[in-house]
Design an enzyme around this catalytic site. Structure first.
Site, PDB file in Angstrom:
ATOM      1  N   GLY A  46       0.797  -1.222   0.000  1.00 28.43           N
ATOM      2  CA  GLY A  46       0.000   0.000   0.000  1.00 28.43           C
ATOM      3  C   GLY A  46       0.827   1.268   0.000  1.00 28.43           C
ATOM      4  O   GLY A  46       2.037   1.269  -0.286  1.00 28.43           O
ATOM      5  N   VAL A  47       0.158   2.347   0.368  1.00 34.91           N
ATOM      6  CA  VAL A  47       0.798   3.675   0.404  1.00 34.91           C
ATOM      7  C   VAL A  47       1.950   3.660   1.396  1.00 34.91           C
ATOM      8  O   VAL A  47       3.039   4.167   1.130  1.00 34.91           O
ATOM      9  CB  VAL A  47      -0.250   4.746   0.796  1.00 34.91           C
ATOM     10  CG1 VAL A  47       0.414   6.073   1.130  1.00 34.91           C
ATOM     11  CG2 VAL A  47      -1.257   4.925  -0.327  1.00 34.91           C
ATOM     12  N   GLY A 281      -2.745  17.515   2.840  1.00 34.79           N
ATOM     13  CA  GLY A 281      -3.656  16.540   3.435  1.00 34.79           C
ATOM     14  C   GLY A 281      -4.004  15.420   2.481  1.00 34.79           C
ATOM     15  O   GLY A 281      -3.506  15.393   1.333  1.00 34.79           O
ATOM     16  N   ALA A 330      -0.609   4.464   9.817  1.00 33.60           N
ATOM     17  CA  ALA A 330      -0.468   3.036   9.516  1.00 33.60           C
ATOM     18  C   ALA A 330      -0.774   2.157  10.726  1.00 33.60           C
ATOM     19  O   ALA A 330      -1.440   1.120  10.602  1.00 33.60           O
ATOM     20  CB  ALA A 330       0.942   2.766   9.009  1.00 33.60           C
ATOM     21  N   HIS A 454      20.085   4.419  32.918  1.00 36.39           N
ATOM     22  CA  HIS A 454      20.861   5.663  32.857  1.00 36.39           C
ATOM     23  C   HIS A 454      22.140   5.410  32.068  1.00 36.39           C
ATOM     24  O   HIS A 454      22.773   4.368  32.269  1.00 36.39           O
ATOM     25  CB  HIS A 454      21.219   6.109  34.274  1.00 36.39           C
ATOM     26  CG  HIS A 454      22.070   7.345  34.291  1.00 36.39           C
ATOM     27  ND1 HIS A 454      21.554   8.591  34.025  1.00 36.39           N
ATOM     28  CD2 HIS A 454      23.397   7.507  34.510  1.00 36.39           C
ATOM     29  CE1 HIS A 454      22.527   9.479  34.099  1.00 36.39           C
ATOM     30  NE2 HIS A 454      23.659   8.860  34.385  1.00 36.39           N
TER      31      HIS A 454
END
Ligand code: FAD
Length: 491
Positions: A46-47, A281, A330, A454
């Protein structure tokens, strides 16, 4: 040429082979449902795999390498100017996509999902036609179908004099920009959303002079402004210009350049560039599918309406991913694909996730999940927040990148974690801790008392939770001391 028509019968037909579609098909097959997947592209994925998430992140990695090398002089390491072979870069990106697509094909094959390449047209609620180029069309009768047809870029036809100008190779959408035909000297990016900014980062690193024009008053409209600020500062050093509150009124396509006519605060009236990327968009692919022959309902924005079980108004058809609503991401499509397959297998699955993470893969990255300050304000939800600046993070300092911030948003009554917002390198990976915290109903103590390694950037989440708790403690001490002073005064 079309030769005859074959007829196939399946339990489940998945339309669209993007992350939503192939995940749904694989999960359904795993649950024993005879499944067929149809996609109109030659390779599955897909995209996301071919024109979205993956190629953009491959190119952003190249950009990060270039930018890191450029900035290494700050700690005494100097490189010569890079030599960029655009053909090799493109070939590497294509290789990544091909390997991943082969992986998806392999998974479909081993799960015994039939994979057909062709364009789907619904005939009614029980059958559809697959139009295949140069091969016989196939009519498929199904018990159920899952729509996973995704979305496409929104064009802006009103900017152009005619159709030919709109189709000019000087005008790109995100797919064109990712194809990386060349590196234009001057690039105009229309839209300061995540796609516009990711592609601006890529092209600026490759050498383009990039100008971004955004209609709203902020980059990444809708995202909390405190998270966007460090990115905007960094981008202002990388890009030629960023014009906010500015509209592109029209685009004059010439032989080798494009002249943009702008209207806005501080922007020039015209801007001549070599190429334009339109990134304003995406639209759901719910048209031209023959859905009017079914009971499926579409909303005013073109999205297929579904319930939490991904069922549409047509009892045989479910819908998932970009075609079924916002946010078009996604990982939302993937989760919905699993839900849809499980619902069809009779499981009590629902898309009831509380947190859908969002990541902007710029430098620095911006990521958030759960509730944001902006959303809380809009909806009148009472929240409190605590921040930890990355300038105080040892790990951020060692990366020579102490730009960033971690913000925890919580319920002031229950101290439950409601949202996490981050800006800084690898924020996109770190935000997963917030997703888990929100899904598990964690409270501030859970994040404050869990040991974080850490020195890592994950400590900033721990520190933000500790900061919130100490503030609450200080407030409680203040309240109790003023209460006891009051009691003494009265006693
Ligand atoms: P899609 O991936 O859109 O797949 C739908 C498939 O259906 C396509 O192959 C399409 O050709 C096919 N199809 C459509 N109509 C038919 C028909 N009639 N017959 C047969 N087949 C049909 N999301 C993220 O989560 N992270 C990211 O970093 C990210 N980056 C992005 C970057 C860019 C530049 C773009 C454009 C998008 C990005 N996205 C990202 C969004 C993401 O790509 C989508 O949310 C995701 O692909 C949606 O998946 P889907 O399964 O709904 O559909």
């Amino acid at each position: 040429m079309v030769v005859g028509e074959m007829v196939e019968q399946v339990d489940l037909l998945v339309v669209g082979g993007g992350p939503g579609g192939y995940t749904a098909a694989l999960r359904a097959a795993e649950l024993g449902i005879k499944t067929m997947l149809v996609d109109d592209q030659p390779k599955p994925g897909g995209v996301c795999l071919h024109m979205g998430c993956i190629p953009s992140k491959a190119l952003l990695h190249a950009a990060e390498v270039l930018n890191t090398a450029k900035e290494a002089h700050r700690f005494g390491i100097k490189f010569d100017s890079p030599q960029i072979d655009i053909d090799e870069l493109r070939a590497w990106k294509e290789d990544v996509l091909n390997k991943l697509a082969q992986g998806v094909s392999g998974l479909l094959k081993s799960a015994k999902v039939d994979h057909l390449v062709g364009k789907v047209q619904f005939i009614d609620s029980k059958s559809l036609r697959v139009d295949r180029e140069g091969e016989s069309n196939v009519r498929v009768k199904f018990k159920h179908a899952i729509l996973a047809t995704g979305s496409r870029p929104t064009p802006l036809p009103f900017l152009f004099k005619n159709e030919a100008d709109m189709q000019s190779p000087l005008i790109m959408d995100s797919t064109g920009a990712l194809a990386l035909a060349d590196v234009p000297k001057r690039l105009l990016v229309i839209g300061g959303g995540y796609i516009g900014l990711e592609m601006s980062t890529v092209y600026a690193a490759l050498g383009s002079e990039v100008t971004v024009v955004e209609m709203m008053d902020n980059l990444l409209p809708g995202v909390d402004k405190d998270l966007v600020r460090p990115l905007a500062t960094k981008l202002s050093g990388q890009l030629k210009n960023i014009y906010l509150n500015t509209k592109v009124k029209s685009l004059d396509v010439k032989t080798n350049t494009v002249v943009a006519h702008l209207e806005g605060e501080g922007s020039p009236e015209t801007l001549e560039v070599d190429k334009v990327l339109i990134a304003v968009g995406r639209k759901p692919n719910s048209e031209e599918l023959g859905l009017e022959e079914t009971e499926v309902e579409i909303d005013e924005f073109g999205f297929v309406k579904t319930d939490a079980m991904q069922r549409t108004a047509d009892k045989r058809i479910l819908a998932i991913g970009d075609v079924s609503g916002q946010p078009m991401l996604a990982h939302r499509a993937i989760r919905q694909g699993i839900v849809a397959a499980e619902v069809l297998a009779g499981k009590s699955s629902q898309f009831d996730n509380r947190a859908i993470p969002a990541v902007v893969f710029t430098e620095p990255e911006v990521a958030w999940c759960g509730i944001t300050d902006t959303e809380a304000k809009e909806k009148g939800i009472k929240t409190a927040s605590a921040k930890f600046p990355w300038s105080a993070s040892g790990r951020a300092m060692t990366l020579a990148e102490p730009v960033g911030q971690t913000k925890i948003i919580y319920d002031p009554e229950t101290l439950r974690v409601l949202g996490l917002g981050m800006v800084g390198p690898r924020a996109g990976d770190l935000v997963a801790e917030g997703v888990l915290a929100i899904e598990m109903g964690a409270v501030l103590e859970d994040l404050a008392e869990s040991i974080h390694a850490h020195p890592t950037l994950s400590e900033t989440i721990n520190e933000a939770a500790l900061a919130a708790l100490s503030r609450i403690e200080r407030q409680a001490q203040k309240t109790s001391s003023s209460a006891s002073t009051g009691a003494k005064a009265h006693g």
